[in-house]
Design a protein around this motif. Structure first.
Motif, PDB file in Angstrom:
ATOM      1  N   ALA A  77       0.801  -1.219   0.000  1.00 50.93           N
ATOM      2  CA  ALA A  77       0.000   0.000   0.000  1.00 50.93           C
ATOM      3  C   ALA A  77       0.831   1.265   0.000  1.00 50.93           C
ATOM      4  CB  ALA A  77      -0.934   0.003   1.203  1.00 50.93           C
ATOM      5  N   ARG A 157      -1.628   2.754  -2.592  1.00 49.81           N
ATOM      6  CA  ARG A 157      -3.064   2.471  -2.539  1.00 49.81           C
ATOM      7  C   ARG A 157      -3.651   3.166  -1.330  1.00 49.81           C
ATOM      8  NH1 ARG A 157      -0.782  -2.298  -4.491  1.00 49.81           N
ATOM      9  NH2 ARG A 157      -1.728  -3.016  -6.446  1.00 49.81           N
ATOM     10  N   ALA A 172      -3.922   8.347  -3.441  1.00 51.26           N
ATOM     11  CA  ALA A 172      -3.024   7.240  -3.761  1.00 51.26           C
ATOM     12  C   ALA A 172      -2.832   7.157  -5.269  1.00 51.26           C
ATOM     13  CB  ALA A 172      -3.575   5.927  -3.218  1.00 51.26           C
ATOM     14  N   ALA A 174      -2.941   4.604  -7.063  1.00 49.75           N
ATOM     15  CA  ALA A 174      -3.881   3.669  -7.677  1.00 49.75           C
ATOM     16  C   ALA A 174      -5.168   4.348  -8.130  1.00 49.75           C
ATOM     17  CB  ALA A 174      -4.206   2.542  -6.700  1.00 49.75           C
ATOM     18  N   GLN A 175      -5.429   5.567  -7.620  1.00 56.01           N
ATOM     19  CA  GLN A 175      -6.629   6.279  -8.052  1.00 56.01           C
ATOM     20  C   GLN A 175      -6.515   6.746  -9.501  1.00 56.01           C
ATOM     21  OE1 GLN A 175      -6.317   8.881  -4.341  1.00 56.01           O
ATOM     22  NE2 GLN A 175      -8.524   8.913  -4.691  1.00 56.01           N
ATOM     23  N   SER A 178      -3.336   2.545 -13.472  1.00 59.95           N
ATOM     24  CA  SER A 178      -3.532   1.112 -13.446  1.00 59.95           C
ATOM     25  C   SER A 178      -2.897   0.521 -14.705  1.00 59.95           C
ATOM     26  CB  SER A 178      -5.014   0.757 -13.389  1.00 59.95           C
ATOM     27  OG  SER A 178      -5.185  -0.639 -13.326  1.00 59.95           O
ATOM     28  N   LEU A 180      -0.121   0.123 -11.373  1.00 67.99           N
ATOM     29  CA  LEU A 180       0.783   1.022 -10.673  1.00 67.99           C
ATOM     30  C   LEU A 180       2.175   0.937 -11.260  1.00 67.99           C
ATOM     31  CD1 LEU A 180      -0.236   0.324  -6.972  1.00 67.99           C
ATOM     32  CD2 LEU A 180      -0.439   2.515  -8.149  1.00 67.99           C
TER      33      LEU A 180
END
Length: 268
Positions: A77, A157, A172, A174-175, A178, A180
């Motif tokens: 994360a 994340r 984050a 990941a928002q 994709s 990462l």
């Protein structure tokens, strides 16, 4: 059955290979877990650890943030690491260092394909209005000058909802991305930009980086309030940072220099 420890998510040999000609400037160690990378690296600095010592941890159980706040990290994360850098000269020469580091991290993220990275004085990395990461710089005087332990934490994340109370909404990578960025490649790029920025800072101080920092500053030329201990201390138009990293605030009394505080947007 004997339990085995999971391998650390950062392989120092792979990271060195990605750093190329810069690899010799870093001494890299990766840990599955530690209390705080900065605390541990400060102890090693006192024992003579060289400039460029880098400590990366998958998990921090008591990571330190600004004003005593915690910065916890978990494998997958987050990306958390601390870097030791040494400087000649007095502490005054390092004014604005945390802002310079923020700029370097922003450049590293942008060069890794992350759009819209912003900076908040004095040490936050923002993404779409949320806090993507933070910086904590510990300074100590040594016989031949100064040493800085630069702690950096980034959210890959989002943390689980309700797990921790946040002063600012988290953000984050990941928002937006994709997949990462690969962890080694991301860290290598950030270290590459850190080395370049720290070299420029060593030669010319924050003054030579100020223009680029202002361009990333999300509160530039906006009405803000300066909080001190949670209470509004003063408010005005944010003019960015001075050449020594102090916040410049245009108030009814004129332009004021602010050396500490939490900046937030004025409410409607």
């Amino acid at each position: 059955m004997e339990q085995t420890t999971a391998p650390c998510r950062i392989d120092p040999l792979r990271l060195r290979s990605l750093l190329g000609p810069l690899a010799d400037r870093f001494s890299i160690e990766a840990l599955p877990e530690c209390i705080s990378t900065s605390t541990q690296l400060l102890e090693r600095a006192g024992q003579g650890a060289p400039a460029g010592s880098l400590l990366v941890a998958d998990r921090q159980t008591a990571g330190r943030g600004r004003r005593g706040r915690s910065w916890l990290s978990t494998p997958d994360a987050s990306l958390t690491f601390s870097l030791l850098w040494r400087f000649e000269g007095p502490m005054a020469r390092l004014a604005g260092l945390s802002l310079a580091v923020g700029l370097a991290v922003a450049r590293g993220l942008e060069n890794s394909g992350v759009p819209g990275v912003g900076l908040k004085w004095p040490n936050d990395i923002l993404l779409e209005g949320g806090k993507l990461g933070g910086i904590l710089v510990d300074l100590e005087t040594v016989p031949d000058g100064m040493l800085a332990v630069i702690g950096i934490g980034l959210n890959l994340r989002l943390p689980p909802a309700g797990e921790e109370e946040f002063l600012h909404p988290p953000a984050a990578l990941a928002q937006l991305l994709s997949p990462l960025p690969e962890r080694h490649e991301l860290l290598a790029q950030i270290l590459t930009d850190l080395a370049a920025v720290l070299d420029r800072f060593y030669e010319g101080g924050f003054a030579v980086l100020r223009g680029d920092w202002q361009a990333h500053h999300v509160w530039q030329d906006r009405q803000v309030r300066l909080l001190d201990g949670g209470a509004v201390d003063r408010q005005g138009l944010c003019l960015g940072a001075d050449i020594d990293g102090a916040l410049l605030l245009q108030t009814s009394a004129g332009i004021e220099r602010c050396l500490s505080g939490d900046v937030s947007l004025r409410s409607a």
